[in-house]
Design an enzyme around this catalytic site. Structure first.
Site, PDB file in Angstrom:
ATOM      1  N   LEU A   1       0.799  -1.157  -0.001  1.00  0.00           N
ATOM      2  CA  LEU A   1      -0.174  -0.002  -0.238  1.00  0.00           C
ATOM      3  C   LEU A   1       0.929   1.149   0.103  1.00  0.00           C
ATOM      4  CD1 LEU A   1      -3.054  -0.388   2.684  1.00  0.00           C
ATOM      5  CD2 LEU A   1      -2.948  -0.058   0.268  1.00  0.00           C
ATOM      6  N   ASP A   2       0.686   2.276  -0.933  1.00  0.00           N
ATOM      7  CA  ASP A   2       1.509   3.541  -0.987  1.00  0.00           C
ATOM      8  C   ASP A   2       1.327   4.106   0.464  1.00  0.00           C
ATOM      9  OD1 ASP A   2       1.674   3.126  -3.558  1.00  0.00           O
ATOM     10  OD2 ASP A   2      -0.043   4.115  -4.166  1.00  0.00           O
ATOM     11  N   LYS A   3       2.432   4.936   0.711  1.00  0.00           N
ATOM     12  CA  LYS A   3       2.752   5.689   2.065  1.00  0.00           C
ATOM     13  C   LYS A   3       1.572   6.354   2.294  1.00  0.00           C
ATOM     14  CE  LYS A   3       5.857   8.418   4.560  1.00  0.00           C
ATOM     15  NZ  LYS A   3       7.290   9.024   4.388  1.00  0.00           N
TER      16      LYS A   3
ATOM     17  N   SER B   1      -1.731   5.852   1.289  1.00  0.00           N
ATOM     18  CA  SER B   1      -2.783   5.154   1.389  1.00  0.00           C
ATOM     19  C   SER B   1      -2.962   4.366   2.624  1.00  0.00           C
ATOM     20  CB  SER B   1      -3.006   4.061   0.343  1.00  0.00           C
ATOM     21  OG  SER B   1      -2.677   4.678  -1.217  1.00  0.00           O
TER      22      SER B   1
ATOM     23  N   ARG C   1      -0.115   2.384  -7.916  1.00  0.00           N
ATOM     24  CA  ARG C   1      -0.824   3.230  -7.769  1.00  0.00           C
ATOM     25  C   ARG C   1      -2.546   3.308  -8.701  1.00  0.00           C
ATOM     26  NH1 ARG C   1       1.021   7.148  -4.359  1.00  0.00           N
ATOM     27  NH2 ARG C   1      -0.216   8.903  -5.212  1.00  0.00           N
TER      28      ARG C   1
END
Length: 181
Positions: A43-45, A47, A142
């Site tokens: 998971l992106d930073k 998110s 993303r």
């Protein structure tokens, strides 16, 4: 016996145990003190939400590898109002720079009862926002943010709510829950 830990990853935390700029404060190391587990997917930073951690390489692969098409459901707060046309485009798949996405399950939803985000999402009186639920089976970088932007609905807040049959139900931000598998 394999371990599977459900983590509600907070905003601003990297999906890794080492290598953060703030030492351990911006990595999983300060949230999970279980040796030998690794994130199954990322998971992106910026998110939030469900991140699965396991010590089982086969399970990790089954969860993370796109070829297994494990469904992942996201709750997205988007800028603008998700009209029927935008939702239909997302359902059919949208063209991105790296190719067309697979069709997604999408619906407009009422604002979900979630934890407060730190920092809070920016609020602008002159620009409406709404929430959508979006389920995908791909795992491009993303992807959800790029899909919503492609239909004119930039994502303000993104929460992964479910992966396969596992959900965040009852797990607060930064909390974990170990399940038997």
């Amino acid at each position: 016996m394999s371990r599977l830990i459900l983590l509600n990853k907070p905003f601003g935390v990297l999906s890794q145990f080492t290598g953060g700029k703030d030492g351990e404060r911006d990595t999983l190391a300060h949230l999970v003190d279980v040796p030998g587990v690794y994130a199954a997917g990322r998971l992106d930073k910026d998110s939030e939400g469900l991140l699965l951690l396991t010590d089982d390489g086969r399970l990790q692969s089954r969860i993370a590898e796109p070829r297994y098409k494990m469904p992942k459901t996201y709750l997205a707060q988007v800028e603008g109002m998700a009209d029927d046309e935008a939702i239909d485009r997302l359902r059919r798949g949208v063209e991105l720079k790296d190719g067309k996405t697979a069709p997604a399950k999408v619906e407009a939803i009422e604002p979900p009862a979630l934890w407060d985000r730190d920092p809070p999402v920016r609020f602008r009186k002159s620009v409406p926002d709404c929430w959508i639920s979006l389920t995908i089976t791909e795992g491009r970088n993303r992807q959800v943010r790029r899909m919503t932007a492609a239909v004119g609905l930039p994502t303000l807040r993104l929460v992964r709510w479910q992966v396969g049959d596992w959900t965040l139900e009852g797990i607060g931000s930064g909390e974990t829950h170990e399940v038997q598998i």
